[in-house]
Design a protein around this motif. Structure first.
Motif, short mmCIF file in Angstrom:
data_model
loop_
_atom_site.label_atom_id
_atom_site.label_comp_id
_atom_site.label_asym_id
_atom_site.label_seq_id
_atom_site.Cartn_x
_atom_site.Cartn_y
_atom_site.Cartn_z
N TYR A 131 0.85 -1.21 0.00
CA TYR A 131 0.00 0.00 0.00
C TYR A 131 0.88 1.26 0.00
N LEU A 132 1.91 1.26 0.85
CA LEU A 132 2.81 2.42 0.90
C LEU A 132 3.55 2.61 -0.42
N LEU A 133 4.00 1.51 -1.00
CA LEU A 133 4.73 1.61 -2.26
C LEU A 133 3.83 2.11 -3.38
N GLN A 134 2.60 1.63 -3.41
CA GLN A 134 1.66 2.12 -4.42
C GLN A 134 1.34 3.59 -4.19
N ALA A 136 3.30 5.74 -2.96
CA ALA A 136 4.48 6.52 -3.35
C ALA A 136 4.80 6.38 -4.83
N GLY A 137 3.93 5.73 -5.59
CA GLY A 137 4.12 5.64 -7.03
C GLY A 137 5.23 4.69 -7.45
N LEU A 138 5.13 3.41 -7.01
CA LEU A 138 6.15 2.42 -7.38
C LEU A 138 6.23 2.29 -8.91
N ARG A 139 7.44 2.40 -9.43
CA ARG A 139 7.65 2.27 -10.87
C ARG A 139 7.74 0.80 -11.28
N ARG A 140 7.36 0.51 -12.50
CA ARG A 140 7.40 -0.87 -12.99
C ARG A 140 8.81 -1.42 -13.08
N ASP A 141 9.80 -0.54 -13.22
CA ASP A 141 11.17 -1.02 -13.33
C ASP A 141 11.88 -1.08 -11.98
N ALA A 142 11.15 -0.89 -10.87
CA ALA A 142 11.75 -1.03 -9.54
C ALA A 142 12.19 -2.47 -9.31
N ARG A 162 18.94 -4.20 5.06
CA ARG A 162 19.06 -5.41 4.23
C ARG A 162 18.13 -5.31 3.03
N PRO A 163 18.63 -5.59 1.83
CA PRO A 163 17.79 -5.48 0.64
C PRO A 163 16.61 -6.46 0.67
N LEU A 164 15.53 -6.03 0.03
CA LEU A 164 14.31 -6.82 -0.08
C LEU A 164 13.80 -6.70 -1.51
N PRO A 165 13.61 -7.81 -2.20
CA PRO A 165 13.12 -7.73 -3.58
C PRO A 165 11.71 -7.13 -3.65
N VAL A 166 11.43 -6.41 -4.71
CA VAL A 166 10.11 -5.81 -4.89
C VAL A 166 9.02 -6.87 -4.86
N GLY A 167 9.29 -8.04 -5.45
CA GLY A 167 8.27 -9.09 -5.46
C GLY A 167 7.81 -9.49 -4.08
N LYS A 168 8.74 -9.66 -3.15
CA LYS A 168 8.39 -10.01 -1.77
C LYS A 168 7.71 -8.83 -1.08
N ALA A 169 8.23 -7.62 -1.31
CA ALA A 169 7.67 -6.43 -0.68
C ALA A 169 6.20 -6.23 -1.06
N MET A 170 5.85 -6.57 -2.29
CA MET A 170 4.49 -6.39 -2.77
C MET A 170 3.59 -7.58 -2.44
N ASP A 171 4.15 -8.60 -1.82
CA ASP A 171 3.38 -9.80 -1.51
C ASP A 171 2.73 -9.72 -0.13
N ASP A 172 3.52 -9.94 0.93
CA ASP A 172 2.91 -10.09 2.25
C ASP A 172 3.62 -9.33 3.36
N VAL A 173 4.51 -8.41 3.03
CA VAL A 173 5.29 -7.69 4.04
C VAL A 173 4.43 -6.62 4.70
N LEU A 174 4.60 -6.49 6.01
CA LEU A 174 3.82 -5.55 6.80
C LEU A 174 4.73 -4.50 7.42
N VAL A 175 4.28 -3.23 7.40
CA VAL A 175 4.92 -2.16 8.17
C VAL A 175 4.12 -2.08 9.47
N ALA A 176 4.64 -2.77 10.50
CA ALA A 176 3.85 -3.04 11.70
C ALA A 176 4.07 -1.99 12.78
N TYR A 177 2.97 -1.62 13.46
CA TYR A 177 3.04 -0.72 14.61
C TYR A 177 2.39 -1.29 15.85
N GLU A 178 1.82 -2.51 15.76
CA GLU A 178 1.25 -3.18 16.93
C GLU A 178 1.74 -4.62 17.00
#
Length: 348
Positions: A131-134, A136-142, A162-178
């Motif tokens: 959601y955050l990446l979208q 912020a306007g994630l580019r197709r070539d990211a 640590r690097p994280l591939p875009v594919g994983k980031a767009m799958d199930d990763v959470l920016v957690a606050y609780e």
């Protein structure tokens, strides 16, 4: 924005933790009767330096880089106002089980000598990273993201990242606050952390403050010097029982444990009470979650008195079963062998 506190803020009583310098390992007997999630007071802690004290009113999450069309910053209140998601997921240190290379396979590996207590499962709530990446306007070539923490720089390597591939980031990763229905505690990443289901704990950056999004492959010391070629964890199992526990002969017991895998759901657990000569299928009625663990149990009335080795082996949905030995890893990662858990059976 931050000032140094003790290495770990929360209490570390000896009946809940084994302390390893700046890290604290959960004692597995502390999970007995605790339900599905690991309580915060006994969730393991792995710090590279020390737990920082961050003011959420001045904290910002910065998203930037050539992989975004609309880079920007987000406040804590802005994040909490965004669409949220809640997941049950494990966080596990990449070196969980490292001590067993030495004690069980007689080939020690350097680093923090974790038993099996460098893991915990919590209920996390936050904003899906996609959601955050979208937003912020994630580019197709990211290609890659580089999330960075706000804890103190580690030696001369800078902030933990640590690097994280875009594919994983767009799958199930959470920016957690609780965590378990409460704001993240300081030791576990307050105000915000990543939760990367199925991946080793170093990917779930605590005290998140910066995410670079690039159109090329990124690197950092945490995937070149440390944790090279480490993403998911193998199948593992643990008993909710003290190491060298003492049980009474002839008394009926229900032995409890949990199994997990970074590759998929656990589908079968077998237990041996005679050091691996025979195996019995354990019962399980818990959740079959890809990103967490499966609780199980088996009945046993031990006799005669003497020394025993309890063993548990799990199989995940990819067909992988825990082996009796694990090929040695020079940094002590990926220990997934069946653990020989020593106990004593004594007369009452």
């Amino acid at each position: 924005m931050e000032q140094a506190l003790a290495t770990i803020v929360k209490p570390l009583p000896a009946h809940l933790f084994r302390v390893h310098d700046g890290s604290a390992e959960m004692r597995w007997e502390a999970m007995a009767g605790q339900g599905y999630h690991t309580p915060i007071d006994r969730f393991f802690v792995r710090n590279h330096t020390y737990t920082p004290n961050i003011d959420p009113t001045t904290w910002r999450l910065r998203l930037h880089g050539p992989g975004l069309r609309c880079p920007g910053e987000y406040t804590y209140d802005q994040l909490r106002a965004m669409p949220s998601r809640t997941i049950d997921a494990a966080i596990e240190c990449a070196g969980n089980g490292r001590r067993l290379y030495g004690t069980q396979q007689h080939n020690p590996a350097p680093g923090t000598q974790w038993g099996l207590g460098g893991i915990g499962v919590a209920r996390w709530r936050g904003v899906p990273l996609r959601y955050l990446l979208q937003h912020a306007g994630l580019r197709r070539d990211a290609v890659d993201l580089l999330p960075s923490g706000l804890d103190a720089p580690f030696e001369d390597h800078g902030h933990v990242r640590r690097p994280l591939p875009v594919g994983k980031a767009m799958d199930d990763v959470l920016v957690a606050y609780e965590m378990n229905g409460q704001p993240l505690p300081p030791d576990h990443g307050f105000p915000v952390r990543l939760v990367v289901p199925g991946w080793v704990g170093i990917a779930s950056i605590k005290w998140l403050g910066d995410i670079e999004v690039a159109t090329r492959e990124l690197t950092s010391p945490w995937n070149t010097v440390f944790y090279r070629d480490v993403t998911t964890q193998p199948v593992k199992s643990a008993f909710e029982l003290a190491w060298n526990a003492r049980l009474m002969a002839g008394r009926p017991y229900i032995l409890h444990g949990r199994s997990w895998s970074g590759q998929g759901r656990i589908v079968r657990v077998e237990v041996s009470i005679d050091g691996g000569r025979s195996w019995h299928q354990a019962e399980h009625h818990g959740r079959h979650l890809v990103s967490a663990w499966l609780p199980w149990h088996i009945e046993w009335a031990p006799k005669p008195a003497g020394a025993y080795e309890l063993m548990a082996r799990a199989t995940d949905e990819t067909g992988v079963t825990q082996p009796l030995t694990t090929p040695h890893h020079p940094f002590g990662y990926h220990f997934g062998a069946v653990v020989r858990h020593p106990i004593s059976v004594v007369h009452g």
